[in-house]
Enzyme design. Structure first.
Site, short mmCIF file in Angstrom:
data_model
loop_
_atom_site.label_atom_id
_atom_site.label_comp_id
_atom_site.label_asym_id
_atom_site.label_seq_id
_atom_site.Cartn_x
_atom_site.Cartn_y
_atom_site.Cartn_z
N GLU A 166 0.68 -1.13 -0.02
CA GLU A 166 -0.03 -0.08 -0.09
C GLU A 166 1.12 1.36 -0.01
O GLU A 166 2.06 1.04 0.37
CB GLU A 166 -1.03 0.04 1.17
CG GLU A 166 -0.24 0.15 2.38
CD GLU A 166 -1.20 0.00 3.69
OE1 GLU A 166 -0.87 0.85 4.56
OE2 GLU A 166 -2.01 -0.83 3.54
N HIS A 201 0.97 1.30 14.38
CA HIS A 201 0.01 0.64 13.21
C HIS A 201 -1.17 0.09 13.69
O HIS A 201 -2.03 -0.48 12.95
CB HIS A 201 0.67 -0.23 12.13
CG HIS A 201 2.08 0.51 11.59
ND1 HIS A 201 2.06 1.65 11.04
CD2 HIS A 201 3.32 -0.05 11.79
CE1 HIS A 201 3.46 1.88 10.60
NE2 HIS A 201 4.21 1.03 11.01
N ARG A 261 -14.00 -8.60 6.24
CA ARG A 261 -14.51 -8.98 7.68
C ARG A 261 -15.20 -7.91 8.40
O ARG A 261 -15.23 -6.80 8.16
CB ARG A 261 -13.10 -9.69 8.58
CG ARG A 261 -12.14 -8.77 8.64
CD ARG A 261 -11.01 -9.32 9.24
NE ARG A 261 -9.85 -8.47 9.31
CZ ARG A 261 -9.50 -7.46 9.99
NH1 ARG A 261 -10.20 -7.08 10.77
NH2 ARG A 261 -8.44 -6.81 9.73
#
Length: 1129
Positions: A166, A201, A261
């Protein structure tokens, strides 16, 4: 076929899924590992099945098949985004409540994707969560280096080797859109959430909506449309989150990932959209695939706009100021506030143990308000009212964030916490030494085997910070909760203090804000005249008794008590001070009668702190954590004003017992109070009389107390059906009354029960507790409130007509059916462990306790002995020793066995062990030392965590226990369910007539006397053999000790010297040193893993330059906090 849902997860998300399933009336099934065996989910689901790992795909599928599950909800983390598992679930014909995900599965593809995205990039685990498996790469070379390790990490943590790439934006906001698709191309979004407050993170605070979007509403609409279009393009099915990075400078957004999810923070969206149940929608969508129900997305306008604002705080078991170090451990007190605007999703409760094997999140606290500011203030108020005491959490850290200027303004990015200033008011334990624990001046006085606890040296504890061994801090330790009214640590019972144990390296004790230095603080100096001078030869003021008269001791013994020199042995701790006397007692009787084969044995009676207990030939002083009852004679009691010396006496010191008087004791207490007052005056800056010195010893007396300790004897009175009463002093804070012949008798026990009830009913000031024995009662009292004569008067005045009343009363009680396994593997292993640790392989009771019991009791074989043992009810005569250990005698004395105790005692007996010695049996409530012969195992009678006092105990006095023989396999299943709280012990409410029991005793008297005579002959014969075997063992032990070196050698070197201990409960992942290595500064010596976080252990400054002499840690095995990993010298 009815549907059943397998919840393939743990913790708060498992409970969240369960809640929706219950609302839909769908039966549930959940796996649990050993670490989670006592978690709430196990007791709440319809079926709970043990499993080795939450990522064991084959085991989960087997459980689903065997328990006839039809659906699988993976929650988040673990297997929630595992493509292989989803495929296997559907191939098995089960409904998978979640979409499949695509993976980046090769380095070449990762490199190609990075070129498209542009460096810097983030390499991230697809199956991850919690910030694990993320690496920032600035160029292709860094990506090549990081790829293999990241793949390996995500494979180990999540059973999924997938990673993706990413865009990495240095100043970014994390904003995500909640979506739900029906798989037919229809997709709804439920607004945005901002999750920019992250550490490593991993999200810490999430909110809905986003303060950034509120300033850029057009950007929000664009992002929501992009998320919906993306999901429509792929006909997305189920709940999902489309995540974006938003450049805080340019307000441009970049697609990050589609989390296929349910997310941790879904509760935020549900809070601002009342009536929305994302998990329920997932289940109903899954059911629609079978035609069981119809599913339609709700009207778009129903949930399109948020109602107010919500902020969620993730509560982690961690230590923020130490780099968010994981803090697995015990939560000793848990309480969350309740309010209409508050939602708490948590899996923990008082007594929960936070395992090192899983994510550290223990709760989510979500506050809703009409505005962002209102929800922020509400969340802060809720966290201020949250009680999470025990292991460390981030509650204070989150509150600091909520109240900082940047968060209040809504100006935070994903890097905000990297530089967020946070200072914790705490003490970090670098090395706890041999034994350092939190203690409290407030004692526990309930009895029932709950030690009084507290400091061994009460004087030094009150003075604090000026005498050795005690450290006091202003404001105390507010994060240490009280247990049964006191914060004192009791290690054997695993309660009180910090985590119910001694302090270990890495522990963090939160301090009060008042502990911080202030401008008015000054250096304190105490006059040297007040400094105690501590000797190496001590005088301990003591009173003879309760067992110091000629029925127990010879006249020479009584003189010896106060003339012999006693040496303190190394086997000394908070349970007791073991002494080596210059002259041993001879005793006036050949044996202990009904109490056992040694003359020091008695039938069980209550103890006082300060008693000198004769453990066979070895005298032991009972300290503040000592047992409160047992089956050994107590020949004198150290008086209350000298108990402080127990905390200063050291191994090798000499001591003498000195007779004293009640007047001298009181005078000494006044002098000690004056000493404390002088210290208070000194630190307040007031002048102090320099002629006043520390009061070491009691003043000498010319008229000491009675030499045998017998205060009064009331002869038996047959007209009143009353046996002889012998009143005996037990130090200056207790009076023991022996009731009748010291033999087990139900009639006698009824008398003492009625007596106790009369005393308690008066609720007298100064009466601390009443201790029960098999044929005695102990009044424990405060000598500063009651004199000995006043305490004696209480006992005498409440004893009238007890004999007659005891004949007429019917005792309300319960019959408790306890499943019991005899001769079980754990019992045999405990015996083998005893032989291995003590070196004693030959004894009359080894290797089989059961065969010895059968022989000593006069049974033909073990089967016959056990049949007799189970043939009658055993009544609980007392709760004592440690943690409510039930002492039991048979209603029918023909079922009584005979035995001696272990010699030496075992150092370890597992909780639930059923033992017998003397004339009583007992169930060990906790892992502890012990000397009873092992019959087998039953349910532990002690519950560490309970809502009220009686809830801690399975059994009460006069309960009738009926043993229910059970196979080992069946018992293991019952025991597991009992610990989980799902097994209900069969209990009947009944009453026992004392008259009927007396009639039984009278009708069987001849048989019982004949049996006891036979058993006495057996014990005498076996004692001769035991004496021979014991002497052989002593010689072997002495010979082995002479050959043994100073250190304990092994394949990993010498395990002696200075240890380097693990700072946390963890799994050893690597040992970087070997025997002979020299330790240098910042050298990494070991790697351990806790809560999915690897911790590197470096050489502390104090060990730099030392050489490794032994390595005790084993890679792959669990190491306890404070357990040595290596030794050096």
């Amino acid at each position: 076929m009815p549907h059943k849902l397998l919840i393939a997860n743990r913790g708060e998300i498992a409970l969240r899924i369960l809640r929706s399933a219950k609302e839909l009336d769908i039966p549930t099934l959940a796996p649990f590992t050993d670490a989670d065996a006592t978690c709430k989910i196990v007791a709440l689901v319809d079926e709970a099945v043990p499993i080795s790992s939450y990522t064991d795909q084959d085991a989960l599928l087997r459980i689903a098949r065997e328990c006839e599950a039809t659906m699988v909800h993976p929650g988040y983390g673990f297997l929630s985004e595992n493509h292989d598992f989803a495929t296997k679930v559907e191939a098995a014909g089960l409904i998978w409540l979640g979409p499949r995900s695509e993976l980046v599965d090769s380095l070449e593809l990762a490199l190609a994707q990075a070129e498209i995205v542009g460096y810097p990039i983030m390499l991230k685990a697809t199956g991850g969560g919690g910030g694990m498996g993320m690496v920032v790469c600035s160029d292709a070379s860094e990506l090549r280096k990081a790829y293999a390790s990241t793949v390996e990490m995500t494979k180990n943590l999540f059973s999924n080797a997938g990673v993706f790439v990413e865009k990495f934006i240095p100043k970014a906001r994390h904003i995500e859109i909640q979506v739900f698709g029906d798989g037919e191309g229809n997709v709804l979004d439920f607004g945005e959430r901002e999750c920019s407050v992250q550490r490593r993170h991993q999200k810490v605070i999430e909110e809905g909506g986003s303060p950034f979007i509120s300033r850029h509403p057009a950007l929000g609409r664009e992002m929501r449309l992009a998320a919906v279009n993306l999901c429509k393009l792929i006909s997305y099915r189920s709940a999902g989150t489309v995540e974006f990075l938003v450049d805080d400078t340019t307000a441009k957004f970049y697609f990050l990932e589609l989390n296929s999810r349910i997310q941790v923070e879904h509760a935020v969206t549900e809070s601002v959209r009342p009536g929305l149940d994302l998990v329920g929608m997932m289940i109903r969508l899954g059911l629609s695939s079978t035609g069981a129900v119809e599913f339609q997305l709700p009207p778009a306008e129903l949930f399109s706009e948020a109602q107010g604002h919500a902020i969620e705080a993730r509560i982690y078991a961690e230590i923020p100021h130490l780099g968010f170090k994981p803090a697995p451990g015990l939560l000793q007190e848990v309480s969350f506030p309740s309010a209409p605007w508050l939602r708490v999703d948590s899996w923990v409760e008082t007594g929960s143990f936070v395992s090192p094997f899983y994510d550290p999140m223990i709760a989510k606290v979500i506050a809703h308000g009409a505005t962002r500011e209102e929800s922020r203030q509400r969340l802060d108020d809720a966290l201020a009212s949250t009680v999470l005491l025990g292991t460390s959490t981030n509650v204070a850290y989150v509150r600091a964030i909520l109240n900082c200027e940047a968060f209040v303004a809504g100006d935070v990015t994903t890097k905000f916490l990297d530089t967020f200033p946070y200072v914790s008011s705490c003490v970090e334990v670098v090395d706890g030494g041999l034994s350092t624990s939190v203690q409290d001046l407030i004692p526990r006085l309930s009895g029932d085997g709950i030690p009084r606890g507290g400091p061994m040296d009460e004087l030094a504890f009150q003075a604090a910070n000026g005498a050795r061994v005690y450290l006091a801090i202003r404001g105390g330790f507010p994060a240490v909760p009280a247990y049964m009214g006191s914060k004192s640590t009791f290690g054997p019972g695993k309660f009180g203090g910090f985590q119910g144990r001694d302090l270990a390296p890495g522990d963090v004790l939160t301090l009060s804000t008042s502990s911080a230095p202030s401008s008015v603080d000054r250096e304190l100096a105490i006059p040297s005249s007040l400094h105690p001078t501590l000797p190496q030869t001590w005088n301990l003021a003591a009173l003879a008794g309760p067992h110091a008269d000629i029925s127990y001791l010879t006249a020479e013994d009584i003189e010896t008590l106060f003339s012999a020199e006693y040496t303190v042995t190394a086997d000394t701790n908070r349970l007791g001070i073991r002494l080596d006397p210059s002259k041993r007692l001879k005793f006036s009787r050949p044996d202990g009668g009904a109490g056992g084969g040694h003359p020091s044995n008695t039938i069980d009676h209550a103890y006082c702190v300060g008693n000198l207990n004769m453990n066979g030939d070895t005298p032991v002083l009972f300290t503040c954590d000592g047992p409160d009852a047992g089956g050994f004679a107590c020949v004198l009691g150290v008086v209350s004003s000298d108990l402080w010396k127990f905390g200063q006496i050291r191994p090798g010191d000499k001591l003498y017992f000195v007779s004293t008087s009640e007047e001298a004791i009181l005078e000494q207490r006044l002098r000690q109070t004056a000493w404390i007052s002088a210290i208070q005056l000194s630190i307040a800056g007031a002048p102090v009389d320099t002629s006043f010195s520390f009061p070491l010893d009691l003043p000498k007396v010319t008229a000491p107390a009675p030499v045998d300790g017998v205060l009064q004897i009331t002869p038996a009175d047959s007209s009143l059906l009353m046996p002889t009463l012998s009143y005996r002093q037990c130090g200056d804070g207790g009076i023991l009354v022996e009731v009748g012949a010291q033999e087990c008798s139900f009639q006698t026990r009824v008398i003492t029960e009625l007596w106790e009830r009369r005393i308690r009913a008066q609720n007298l000031k100064g009466v601390n507790s009443v201790g029960q024995g098999a044929a005695s009662i102990l009044l424990r009292y405060d000598p500063l409130v009651l004199t000995q004569s006043a305490a004696l008067s209480i006992l005498v005045s409440t004893s009238h007509n007890l004999g007659i009343e005891s004949q007429e009363v019917a005792i309300p009680c319960r019959r408790v059916y306890l499943p019991t396994v005899f001769d079980d593997a754990l019992g045999r292993d405990t015996i083998a462990r005893y032989s291995a640790s003590s070196g004693r392989t030959k004894a009359v009771y080894l290797p089989s306790n059961l065969k010895y019991l059968a022989e000593a009791s006069g049974s033909k074989d073990v089967e016959g002995m056990l049949s007799t043992f189970c043939s009658t009810d055993w009544y609980v005569s007392a709760r004592a020793f440690f943690c409510g250990l039930p002492m039991m005698q048979p209603l029918d004395q023909r079922a009584c066995l005979a035995s001696q105790k272990y010699n030496p005692s075992r150092t370890y007996t597992p909780a639930g062990t059923l033992g017998f010695a003397g004339s009583a049996c007992a169930i060990y409530p906790v892992d502890s030392p012990g000397g009873y012969q092992i019959l087998g195992r039953t349910l532990t009678p002690w519950k560490l965590w309970a809502e009220d006092y009686e809830g801690h105990f399975l059994l009460k006095s006069f309960d009738l226990v009926r043993w229910v023989p059970t196979s080992e396999e069946e018992f293991t299943k019952i025991e597991t369910e009992f610990k989980q709280g799902t097994y209900k012990v069969q209990i009947e409410e009944i009453s026992v007539s004392a008259k009927e029991v007396a009639a039984l005793e009278a009708s069987t008297l001849a048989e019982v006397e004949e049996l006891k005579l036979s058993q006495r002959r057996n014990l005498t014969r076996l004692a001769v053999e035991e004496t021979k075997l014991f002497e052989e063992w002593k010689k072997e032990t002495e010979a082995a000790a002479a050959l043994e070196g100073a250190g304990r050698g092994s394949a990993t070197g010498q395990l002696s010297g200075t240890p380097l201990k693990s700072p946390v409960l963890a799994v050893v992942r690597g040992l970087e040193v070997q025997v002979g290595d020299v330790l240098s500064a910042d050298m990494v010596v070991a790697r351990v893993e806790a809560m999915k976080t690897e911790i590197t252990i470096k050489v502390p400054r104090r060990l730099v330059g030392l050489k490794v002499t032994g390595v005790s840690g084993i890679v792959g095995e669990t190491v306890q906090a404070g357990e040595p990993l290596l030794y050096c010298a």
